[in-house]
Scaffold this active site. Sequence first.
Site, PDB file in Angstrom:
ATOM      1  CE  LYS A  94     -17.396  57.845 -33.841  1.00  0.00           C
ATOM      2  NZ  LYS A  94     -17.910  57.793 -32.820  1.00  0.00           N
ATOM      3  CE  LYS A 130     -26.285  58.869 -28.667  1.00  0.00           C
ATOM      4  NZ  LYS A 130     -26.199  60.028 -29.666  1.00  0.00           N
ATOM      5  N   GLY A 169     -18.941  59.590 -26.576  1.00  0.00           N
ATOM      6  CA  GLY A 169     -19.804  60.679 -25.600  1.00  0.00           C
ATOM      7  C   GLY A 169     -21.348  60.507 -26.284  1.00  0.00           C
ATOM      8  CG  ASP A 170     -26.084  61.167 -26.108  1.00  0.00           C
ATOM      9  OD1 ASP A 170     -25.973  62.199 -27.771  1.00  0.00           O
ATOM     10  OD2 ASP A 170     -27.167  60.895 -25.949  1.00  0.00           O
ATOM     11  CG  ASN A 245     -19.467  68.822 -25.041  1.00  0.00           C
ATOM     12  OD1 ASN A 245     -20.221  68.328 -26.248  1.00  0.00           O
ATOM     13  ND2 ASN A 245     -18.937  69.154 -24.608  1.00  0.00           N
ATOM     14  CB  SER A 381     -16.283  61.617 -34.055  1.00  0.00           C
ATOM     15  OG  SER A 381     -16.501  61.683 -32.760  1.00  0.00           O
TER      16      SER A 381
END
Length: 449
Positions: A94, A130, A169-170, A245, A381
């Site tokens: 994750k 990642k 997201g990132d 964000n 998440s």
Amino acid sequence: MVTTLDEKLESAYQEVLRRNPGEIEFHQAVREVLETLGPVLAKYPEFAEHKIIQRVCEPERQIIFRVPWQDDQGRVQINRGFRVEFNSALGPYKGGLRFHPSVYLGIIKFLGFEQIFKNALTGLPIGGGKGGSDFDPKGKSDSEIMRFCQSFMTELYRHLGEYTDVPAGDIGVGGRELGYLFGQYKRITNRYESGVLTGKGLSWGGSRVRTEATGYGTIFFADEMLKARGDRLEGKTCVVSGSGNVAIYAIEKATALGAKVIACSDSNGVIVDHDGLDLALIKQIKEVERRRISVYAQEKPSATYLENGNIWTIPCQIALPCATQNELNGKDAEMLVKNGCIAVAEGANMPTTPEGVRIFQDAGLAYGPAKAANAGGVATSALEMQQNASRDSWSFEYTEQRLHQIMIDIHRDCHETAAEFGAPGNYVVGANITGFVKVARSMLAMGLI
Ligand code: NAP
């Protein structure tokens, strides 16, 4: 000044340098964790005996792939895609996807490595991974973003699954990109597998509070650190780097808790508004119009724009780095301390250089490292995955309450572990050891994996 490692850890670190040449961010992230693990190996010699450190530093799987796509002029463009599936001892891999021109394997590995321990800290069943690409979404049309995302997912889908690997997201990957990625996954697999991605839109399986979660969580963590010192966030002056964000929702929650946020930034400059930032205007500029933060100063007479300015020179009590890695160096840290800063909570991943961290710690600031302070995003998440698994949808209030409690628990665990291992108030020690021990114990229990 570089802290020395004990013999076993030094040899593990040398092995990481040798096997991963040139990946400086990955080396930095590994070193930061190893520097705190000496007392753990003394207490649990079985971890060294079974080479847990060496195993944890080697990703389970690394995927690198070509992403060909066509721009609006019909020209062929080629980017590189990555997914590093680092550790699945606690659950499916994750961790987010980052689209930024600076992305290469070393960035994805540093982020994936950090993610293992961060995810362990949440107490939820998620492993660490990642991914991303050196694709630059800035200035691209929606159609170009869509074609890129479709091509990216056409390769990546075969490695994903709700029980296998669950991206989010990132930097450069928000709701728009996740929509295109999910659409392509659904199309290729012919499955409406909500649990395969998090950060989804509310009408197609997303969770309330996921958008806000990283920024809100960082502020909850900062408030807990202050409470542990008999203080609180209310009434404090804050500075937040970035205007993406994480930054936007850190500003929102800090303001809601009674703090005043006077500055934020993007990679071109800084805005300062001593009246307190107007968040509605920032959201309009960044989330709706997707423009530069300099526009804020054109619209607000009370604000100034500092082209190429350094946000850390602005006096504040609380500093919240929410932009990118190594954005706050030793000189910046000295300046913050000199100007009366009392707490730093990291919304971004590894934003403070090792020298900066040492300056904060030597000055006795409350310093909340990313692994702990920004874990609220991935925790939410995991709450999204829970809702998807039970085909349920929770209210904003309930989801935020769960997030808040998770951040309180992470703070408590880090605080207690730091004291147990002889470093009271040191959240780096607390976070690394709490996360590492959970992962190491699970790896031992599963045999040679
Ligand atoms: P984002 O929405 O893409 O925003 C990134 C922000 O940082 C933008 O304002 C960007 O400005 C700025 N920035 C990037 N590089 C910069 C630089 N070199 N100098 C100054 N500003 C810079 O990304 P995000 O999701 O907020 O992520 C920010 C950080 O939080 C990253 O470190 C990420 O890994 C971490 N994080 C994110 C989440 C999450 O849930 N999103 C969770 C945990 C941690 P420009 O527009 O000029 O590039």
